[in-house]
Design a protein around this motif. Structure first.
Motif, short mmCIF file in Angstrom:
data_model
loop_
_atom_site.label_atom_id
_atom_site.label_comp_id
_atom_site.label_asym_id
_atom_site.label_seq_id
_atom_site.Cartn_x
_atom_site.Cartn_y
_atom_site.Cartn_z
N VAL A 1 0.72 -1.02 0.01
CA VAL A 1 -0.08 0.09 -0.01
C VAL A 1 0.82 1.24 0.02
CG1 VAL A 1 -1.67 1.37 1.04
CG2 VAL A 1 -2.12 -0.90 0.91
N SER A 2 2.09 1.16 0.82
CA SER A 2 2.66 2.50 0.71
C SER A 2 3.41 2.86 -0.57
CB SER A 2 3.68 2.25 1.90
OG SER A 2 4.84 1.29 1.82
N ALA A 3 3.71 1.75 -1.31
CA ALA A 3 4.47 1.83 -2.55
C ALA A 3 3.47 2.20 -3.77
CB ALA A 3 5.23 0.45 -3.00
N ARG A 4 2.02 2.16 -3.47
CA ARG A 4 1.21 2.50 -4.62
C ARG A 4 1.38 3.94 -4.85
NH1 ARG A 4 -3.97 -1.07 -2.53
NH2 ARG A 4 -3.04 -3.30 -2.91
N CYS A 5 1.89 4.92 -4.13
CA CYS A 5 2.23 6.24 -4.74
C CYS A 5 2.99 6.30 -6.14
CB CYS A 5 2.71 7.11 -3.60
SG CYS A 5 4.25 6.67 -3.09
N ASN A 6 3.64 5.12 -6.54
CA ASN A 6 4.56 5.23 -7.43
C ASN A 6 4.00 4.33 -8.59
OD1 ASN A 6 6.54 4.62 -9.27
ND2 ASN A 6 8.14 3.91 -7.64
N PRO A 7 3.77 5.05 -9.84
CA PRO A 7 3.17 4.49 -10.85
C PRO A 7 3.71 3.62 -11.49
CG PRO A 7 3.70 6.96 -11.37
CD PRO A 7 3.97 6.55 -9.87
N ILE A 8 5.01 3.53 -11.47
CA ILE A 8 5.78 2.30 -12.18
C ILE A 8 5.36 1.10 -11.41
CG2 ILE A 8 8.27 1.47 -12.50
CD1 ILE A 8 9.02 4.51 -12.77
N TYR A 9 5.63 1.22 -10.11
CA TYR A 9 5.47 -0.01 -9.10
C TYR A 9 3.62 -0.60 -9.48
CZ TYR A 9 4.26 -2.77 -5.00
OH TYR A 9 3.73 -3.89 -4.21
N VAL A 10 2.79 0.39 -9.52
CA VAL A 10 1.57 -0.05 -9.69
C VAL A 10 1.61 -0.42 -11.20
CG1 VAL A 10 -0.92 0.85 -10.08
CG2 VAL A 10 0.35 1.63 -8.21
N SER A 11 2.17 -0.12 -12.26
CA SER A 11 1.83 -0.68 -13.56
C SER A 11 2.44 -2.07 -13.57
CB SER A 11 2.55 0.28 -14.68
OG SER A 11 3.77 0.48 -14.47
N ARG A 12 3.54 -2.23 -12.86
CA ARG A 12 4.39 -3.54 -12.67
C ARG A 12 3.36 -4.59 -12.05
NH1 ARG A 12 10.69 -1.52 -11.77
NH2 ARG A 12 10.93 -0.96 -13.85
N ILE A 13 2.63 -4.14 -11.17
CA ILE A 13 1.74 -5.00 -10.19
C ILE A 13 0.74 -5.68 -10.97
CG2 ILE A 13 0.18 -5.33 -8.47
CD1 ILE A 13 3.04 -5.15 -7.51
N ILE A 14 -0.10 -4.67 -11.96
CA ILE A 14 -0.96 -4.99 -12.70
C ILE A 14 -0.55 -5.78 -14.07
CG2 ILE A 14 -2.67 -3.94 -14.47
CD1 ILE A 14 -3.53 -3.51 -11.38
N THR A 15 0.83 -5.30 -14.47
CA THR A 15 1.18 -6.26 -15.40
C THR A 15 1.50 -7.59 -15.09
OG1 THR A 15 2.38 -4.30 -16.51
CG2 THR A 15 3.03 -6.41 -17.30
N SER A 16 1.80 -7.87 -13.90
CA SER A 16 2.37 -9.26 -13.64
C SER A 16 1.16 -10.02 -13.30
CB SER A 16 3.30 -9.34 -12.29
OG SER A 16 2.59 -8.63 -11.22
N MET A 17 -0.10 -9.15 -12.91
CA MET A 17 -1.20 -10.05 -12.77
C MET A 17 -2.00 -10.42 -13.93
SD MET A 17 -2.94 -7.60 -9.49
CE MET A 17 -4.12 -8.64 -9.21
N VAL A 18 -1.92 -9.59 -14.88
CA VAL A 18 -2.61 -9.73 -16.27
C VAL A 18 -1.77 -11.11 -16.98
CG1 VAL A 18 -2.95 -8.63 -18.50
CG2 VAL A 18 -3.45 -7.52 -16.49
N GLY A 19 -0.35 -10.79 -16.88
CA GLY A 19 0.24 -11.87 -17.58
C GLY A 19 0.42 -13.18 -16.88
#
Length: 80
Positions: free
Chosen positions: A62-80
Motif C-alpha cells: 500500500v505504501s508503494a502505490r504512490c509510485n506509478p511504475i510500481y502499480v503498473s508492474r503489479i498490474i502487468t504481472s497480474m495480467v501476464g
C-alpha cells in the motif's frame, strides 16, 4: 508534456485510441478509458488487493502505490 493545457486535455479525455498489433501490422482501436465511471477507484483498489505482493506484505504494498511504475508492474504481472 510541457504545456499544461495539452497535458490536462490528454489526461481528462474519456475516450481515445490505443494501438495493437506487431511490427508490420499495427492498427488503431477506439477505446473508452472509463476512468470517471462510478466506483472505478474502488474496483482498481480491489484488483490491487488481489496481488501477490499485497498478500505477502500489505503495508509495504500500500505504501508503494504512490509510485506509478510500481502499480503498473503489479498490474502487468497480474495480467501476464
Amino acid at each position: 508534456m510541457h504545456d499544461d493545457k495539452e497535458r490536462n486535455e490528454y489526461v481528462m479525455n474519456e475516450q481515445g485510441i490505443i494501438y495493437k498489433g506487431v511490427d508490420n501490422y499495427i492498427s488503431p482501436l477506439h477505446w473508452d478509458y472509463g476512468q470517471f465511471e462510478e466506483d472505478m477507484v474502488k474496483i482498481c483498489m480491489k484488483i490491487l488487493d488481489c496481488s501477490i505482493k499485497y498478500k505477502r506484505d500489505p503495508a509495504a504494498d500500500v505504501s508503494a502505490r504512490c509510485n506509478p511504475i510500481y502499480v503498473s508492474r503489479i498490474i502487468t504481472s497480474m495480467v501476464g
